[in-house]
Enzyme design. Structure first.
Site, PDB file in Angstrom:
ATOM      1  N   TYR A   1     -22.444 101.831  59.990  1.00 53.89           N
ATOM      2  CA  TYR A   1     -21.450 101.629  58.927  1.00 53.89           C
ATOM      3  C   TYR A   1     -21.698 102.619  57.783  1.00 53.89           C
ATOM      4  CZ  TYR A   1     -19.305  99.737  54.718  1.00 53.89           C
ATOM      5  OH  TYR A   1     -18.603  99.612  53.541  1.00 53.89           O
TER       6      TYR A   1
ATOM      7  N   LYS B   1     -19.422 106.010  56.347  1.00 57.85           N
ATOM      8  CA  LYS B   1     -18.983 106.317  54.976  1.00 57.85           C
ATOM      9  C   LYS B   1     -19.469 107.713  54.557  1.00 57.85           C
ATOM     10  CE  LYS B   1     -16.766 102.533  54.000  1.00 57.85           C
ATOM     11  NZ  LYS B   1     -15.318 102.550  53.886  1.00 57.85           N
TER      12      LYS B   1
ATOM     13  N   SER C   1     -19.150 103.573  49.387  1.00 61.96           N
ATOM     14  CA  SER C   1     -20.046 102.434  49.156  1.00 61.96           C
ATOM     15  C   SER C   1     -21.376 102.924  48.618  1.00 61.96           C
ATOM     16  CB  SER C   1     -20.265 101.723  50.492  1.00 61.96           C
ATOM     17  OG  SER C   1     -21.345 100.831  50.400  1.00 61.96           O
TER      18      SER C   1
HETATM   19  P1  NAD Z   1     -11.442  93.853  54.187  1.00 57.25           P
HETATM   20  O1  NAD Z   1     -11.896  93.759  55.607  1.00 57.25           O
HETATM   21  O2  NAD Z   1     -11.079  92.615  53.465  1.00 57.25           O
HETATM   22  O3  NAD Z   1     -10.207  94.885  54.081  1.00 57.25           O
HETATM   23  C1  NAD Z   1     -10.036  95.956  54.978  1.00 57.25           C
HETATM   24  C2  NAD Z   1      -8.609  95.879  55.493  1.00 57.25           C
HETATM   25  O4  NAD Z   1      -8.364  96.973  56.367  1.00 57.25           O
HETATM   26  C3  NAD Z   1      -8.322  94.591  56.285  1.00 57.25           C
HETATM   27  O5  NAD Z   1      -7.139  94.000  55.770  1.00 57.25           O
HETATM   28  C4  NAD Z   1      -8.134  95.068  57.717  1.00 57.25           C
HETATM   29  O6  NAD Z   1      -7.223  94.254  58.417  1.00 57.25           O
HETATM   30  C5  NAD Z   1      -7.645  96.482  57.503  1.00 57.25           C
HETATM   31  N1  NAD Z   1      -7.944  97.424  58.588  1.00 57.25           N
HETATM   32  C6  NAD Z   1      -9.131  97.650  59.188  1.00 57.25           C
HETATM   33  N2  NAD Z   1      -9.014  98.622  60.095  1.00 57.25           N
HETATM   34  C7  NAD Z   1      -7.728  99.036  60.078  1.00 57.25           C
HETATM   35  C8  NAD Z   1      -6.993 100.020  60.786  1.00 57.25           C
HETATM   36  N3  NAD Z   1      -7.573 100.776  61.731  1.00 57.25           N
HETATM   37  N4  NAD Z   1      -5.680 100.189  60.509  1.00 57.25           N
HETATM   38  C9  NAD Z   1      -5.073  99.421  59.559  1.00 57.25           C
HETATM   39  N5  NAD Z   1      -5.720  98.471  58.866  1.00 57.25           N
HETATM   40  C10 NAD Z   1      -7.037  98.281  59.111  1.00 57.25           C
HETATM   41  O7  NAD Z   1     -12.593  94.644  53.389  1.00 57.25           O
HETATM   42  P2  NAD Z   1     -12.743  94.920  51.825  1.00 57.25           P
HETATM   43  O8  NAD Z   1     -13.939  94.188  51.358  1.00 57.25           O
HETATM   44  O9  NAD Z   1     -11.453  94.754  51.128  1.00 57.25           O
HETATM   45  O10 NAD Z   1     -13.141  96.459  51.875  1.00 57.25           O
HETATM   46  C11 NAD Z   1     -12.187  97.495  51.714  1.00 57.25           C
HETATM   47  C12 NAD Z   1     -12.882  98.836  51.850  1.00 57.25           C
HETATM   48  O11 NAD Z   1     -13.947  98.917  50.895  1.00 57.25           O
HETATM   49  C13 NAD Z   1     -13.526  99.069  53.216  1.00 57.25           C
HETATM   50  O12 NAD Z   1     -13.336 100.425  53.569  1.00 57.25           O
HETATM   51  C14 NAD Z   1     -14.989  98.788  52.975  1.00 57.25           C
HETATM   52  O13 NAD Z   1     -15.827  99.499  53.860  1.00 57.25           O
HETATM   53  C15 NAD Z   1     -15.153  99.275  51.535  1.00 57.25           C
HETATM   54  N6  NAD Z   1     -16.285  98.633  50.833  1.00 57.25           N
HETATM   55  C16 NAD Z   1     -16.341  97.259  50.774  1.00 57.25           C
HETATM   56  C17 NAD Z   1     -17.428  96.664  50.129  1.00 57.25           C
HETATM   57  C18 NAD Z   1     -17.538  95.158  50.069  1.00 57.25           C
HETATM   58  O14 NAD Z   1     -18.654  94.662  49.848  1.00 57.25           O
HETATM   59  N7  NAD Z   1     -16.471  94.399  50.215  1.00 57.25           N
HETATM   60  C19 NAD Z   1     -18.450  97.450  49.563  1.00 57.25           C
HETATM   61  C20 NAD Z   1     -18.337  98.834  49.638  1.00 57.25           C
HETATM   62  C21 NAD Z   1     -17.240  99.429  50.283  1.00 57.25           C
HETATM   63  N1  UFG Z   2     -28.703  87.678  50.824  1.00 62.12           N
HETATM   64  C1  UFG Z   2     -29.402  86.503  51.078  1.00 62.12           C
HETATM   65  N2  UFG Z   2     -28.837  85.587  51.918  1.00 62.12           N
HETATM   66  C2  UFG Z   2     -27.623  85.772  52.511  1.00 62.12           C
HETATM   67  C3  UFG Z   2     -26.915  86.974  52.252  1.00 62.12           C
HETATM   68  C4  UFG Z   2     -27.483  87.908  51.407  1.00 62.12           C
HETATM   69  O1  UFG Z   2     -30.499  86.305  50.549  1.00 62.12           O
HETATM   70  O2  UFG Z   2     -27.192  84.901  53.287  1.00 62.12           O
HETATM   71  C5  UFG Z   2     -29.273  88.668  49.886  1.00 62.12           C
HETATM   72  C6  UFG Z   2     -29.547  90.017  50.511  1.00 62.12           C
HETATM   73  O3  UFG Z   2     -30.839  90.034  51.085  1.00 62.12           O
HETATM   74  C7  UFG Z   2     -29.393  90.955  49.307  1.00 62.12           C
HETATM   75  C8  UFG Z   2     -28.327  90.274  48.458  1.00 62.12           C
HETATM   76  O4  UFG Z   2     -28.312  88.905  48.878  1.00 62.12           O
HETATM   77  O5  UFG Z   2     -30.597  90.985  48.569  1.00 62.12           O
HETATM   78  C9  UFG Z   2     -26.932  90.865  48.651  1.00 62.12           C
HETATM   79  O6  UFG Z   2     -26.622  90.876  50.041  1.00 62.12           O
HETATM   80  P1  UFG Z   2     -25.138  91.182  50.560  1.00 62.12           P
HETATM   81  O7  UFG Z   2     -25.165  91.062  52.046  1.00 62.12           O
HETATM   82  O8  UFG Z   2     -24.159  90.357  49.830  1.00 62.12           O
HETATM   83  O9  UFG Z   2     -24.886  92.673  50.104  1.00 62.12           O
HETATM   84  P2  UFG Z   2     -25.693  94.034  50.426  1.00 62.12           P
HETATM   85  O10 UFG Z   2     -26.148  94.581  49.128  1.00 62.12           O
HETATM   86  O11 UFG Z   2     -26.697  93.834  51.476  1.00 62.12           O
HETATM   87  O12 UFG Z   2     -24.552  94.916  51.072  1.00 62.12           O
HETATM   88  C10 UFG Z   2     -23.272  95.048  50.455  1.00 62.12           C
HETATM   89  C11 UFG Z   2     -22.218  95.268  51.528  1.00 62.12           C
HETATM   90  C12 UFG Z   2     -22.429  96.598  52.192  1.00 62.12           C
HETATM   91  C13 UFG Z   2     -22.471  97.674  51.171  1.00 62.12           C
HETATM   92  C14 UFG Z   2     -23.519  97.380  50.132  1.00 62.12           C
HETATM   93  C15 UFG Z   2     -23.497  98.401  49.033  1.00 62.12           C
HETATM   94  O13 UFG Z   2     -22.288  94.249  52.504  1.00 62.12           O
HETATM   95  O14 UFG Z   2     -21.345  96.858  53.042  1.00 62.12           O
HETATM   96  O15 UFG Z   2     -23.269  96.099  49.550  1.00 62.12           O
HETATM   97  O16 UFG Z   2     -22.191  98.535  48.550  1.00 62.12           O
HETATM   98  F1  UFG Z   2     -22.782  98.824  51.789  1.00 62.12           F
END
Ligand code: NAD
Ligand code: UFG
Length: 348
Positions: free
Chosen positions: A157, A161, A133
């Site tokens: 979190y 990572k 991330s």
């Molecule tokens: P998500 O929660 O939709 O998907 C994660 C999946 O992993 C879920 O289906 C959950 O049931 C499964 N899971 C969790 N723990 C598990 C375990 N111990 N064993 C088996 N399955 C398990 O999340 P996502 O948005 O698809 O994110 C996927 C990956 O990308 C995550 O590692 C997350 O940290 C990373 N990531 C997400 C974002 C974002 O904004 N969505 C940003 C950066 C990184």
């Molecule tokens: N924001 C609002 N109102 C809300 C939610 C978000 O104003 O209800 C704003 C936040 O302050 C930020 C922007 O919208 O300025 C984006 O916020 P998000 O929560 O959607 O995303 P972040 O950038 O804070 O974090 C996301 C993921 C993290 C990841 C990060 C970088 O949630 O897990 O992107 O990949 F680490």
């Protein structure tokens, strides 16, 4: 490789494949001729997402409901397939919750990854793509952010990572190893598959901006709280690099195919668009795509938020041959289509 039969497709283990990003990756793996084999404990997803993947792509992912920490269950999965590579999405991702439940986050994200790599080693599967991330850049000194920037963490979190990145780098740097690892640092994934069949289905009140905005637009939530308008940005609200989840999925296929060329080692790539948009720009773009009003109020800053975060995505372009192709309008249209067709997510 367009065949819909599964027997001649290289198998890819997709942990967390029923989730938001993993389900979109399953579609693109199938489109590129692979067979996704999903392990998911469904703690934050529904099996319905994989049924929808089948509907879109015409091939059914193999599914095992299991926890990645359960080594015996994982051994059975590895014994049943000959994996070309592993894409590792399984983990927990709620920043706020990670400060409340740090042990759970380290168990799922750190210990879970270690268990997975141990089983991979037992079965001599050496190719791994890890979901990292942009959070590993902490509060960056400047934007755009490239992969040489220093890394840091501000919450459990993010630290999970960072720790996993360091573990994987150590594994790949050990003498006489055969590991070939890509760390993909996602910026802010949004949007949904253009079919409107799969998308983001957060449990409870969404933490992230786009699902929150979408639920305000559909009338499930009353108004958006904009967290701060006194940042040093174009309009005072936070700026992020929003990337279409299908572009992100295609980035994984590109990373998979480049693992063959790159050889032993561990490399980090930003997956972003290189453009940043403010919260208010996102609200306007969503209103334009949906034809709905998104009422909002300016609220205090959210603790831990940074002003601006967007990628320098040149390394992924030069080394993976990948760049994001979908713009903001398309991200918003696809997010709205998913929301409108599935007002209650996969329970609709
Ligand atoms: P998500 O929660 O939709 O998907 C994660 C999946 O992993 C879920 O289906 C959950 O049931 C499964 N899971 C969790 N723990 C598990 C375990 N111990 N064993 C088996 N399955 C398990 O999340 P996502 O948005 O698809 O994110 C996927 C990956 O990308 C995550 O590692 C997350 O940290 C990373 N990531 C997400 C974002 C974002 O904004 N969505 C940003 C950066 C990184
Ligand atoms: N924001 C609002 N109102 C809300 C939610 C978000 O104003 O209800 C704003 C936040 O302050 C930020 C922007 O919208 O300025 C984006 O916020 P998000 O929560 O959607 O995303 P972040 O950038 O804070 O974090 C996301 C993921 C993290 C990841 C990060 C970088 O949630 O897990 O992107 O990949 F680490």
């Amino acid at each position: 490789m367009n065949s819909t039969s599964t027997s001649n497709r290289p198998a890819i283990l997709v942990t967390g494949g029923a989730g938001f990003i993993g389900s979109h990756v399953c579609v693109e793996l199938i489109n590129s001729g692979y067979l996704p084999v999903v392990v998911d404990n469904l703690c934050n997803s529904k099996e319905e997402s994989l049924k929808r993947v089948t509907q879109i792509a015409g091939v059914e992912p193999v599914f095992y409901q299991a926890d990645i920490n359960d080594k015996d269950a994982m051994r059975k999965v590895f014994a049943a397939h000959s994996f070309e590579a592993v894409m590792h999405f399984a983990g927990l991702k709620a920043v706020g919750e990670s400060s409340q439940l740090p042990m759970k986050y380290y168990r799922y994200n750190v210990a879970g990854t270690l268990s997975l790599t141990e089983v991979m080693e037992e079965f001599k599967v050496w190719k791994l793509i890890f979901s990292s991330s942009a959070t590993v850049y902490g509060d960056p000194v400047s934007v755009p952010i490239d992969e040489t920037f220093v890394t840091s963490a501000t919450n459990p979190y993010g630290r999970s990572k960072l720790i996993v990145e360091e573990i994987l780098r150590d594994i790949a740097n050990a003498p006489n190893n055969q590991w070939n690892i890509s760390l993909l640092r996602y910026f802010n994934p949004v949007g949904a598959h253009e079919s409107g069949l799969i998308g983001e289905d957060p449990a409870g009140i969404p933490n992230n901006l786009l699902p929150y905005v979408a639920q305000v637009a559909i009338g499930k939530l009353q108004q958006l709280a904009v967290f701060g308008n006194d940042y040093n940005t174009v309009d005072g609200t936070g700026v992020r690099d929003y990337i279409h989840v299908v572009d992100l999925a295609l980035g994984h296929v590109a990373a998979l195919q480049s693992l063959d060329k790159s050889g032993v080692g561990c490399r980090a790539y930003n997956l972003g668009t290189g453009s940043g948009y403010s919260v208010l720009q996102m609200v306007s773009a969503f209103e334009a795509a949906s034809g709905r009003k998104v009422p909002y109020k300016i609220s205090p800053r959210r603790p831990g938020d940074i002003a601006s975060c967007y990628a320098d995505a040149d390394l992924a372009k030069s080394e993976l041959g990948w760049e994001a192709k979908f713009g903001l309008e398309r991200m918003m249209q696809d997010a709205w289509r998913w929301q409108e067709k599935n007002p209650n997510g996969y329970d609709s």
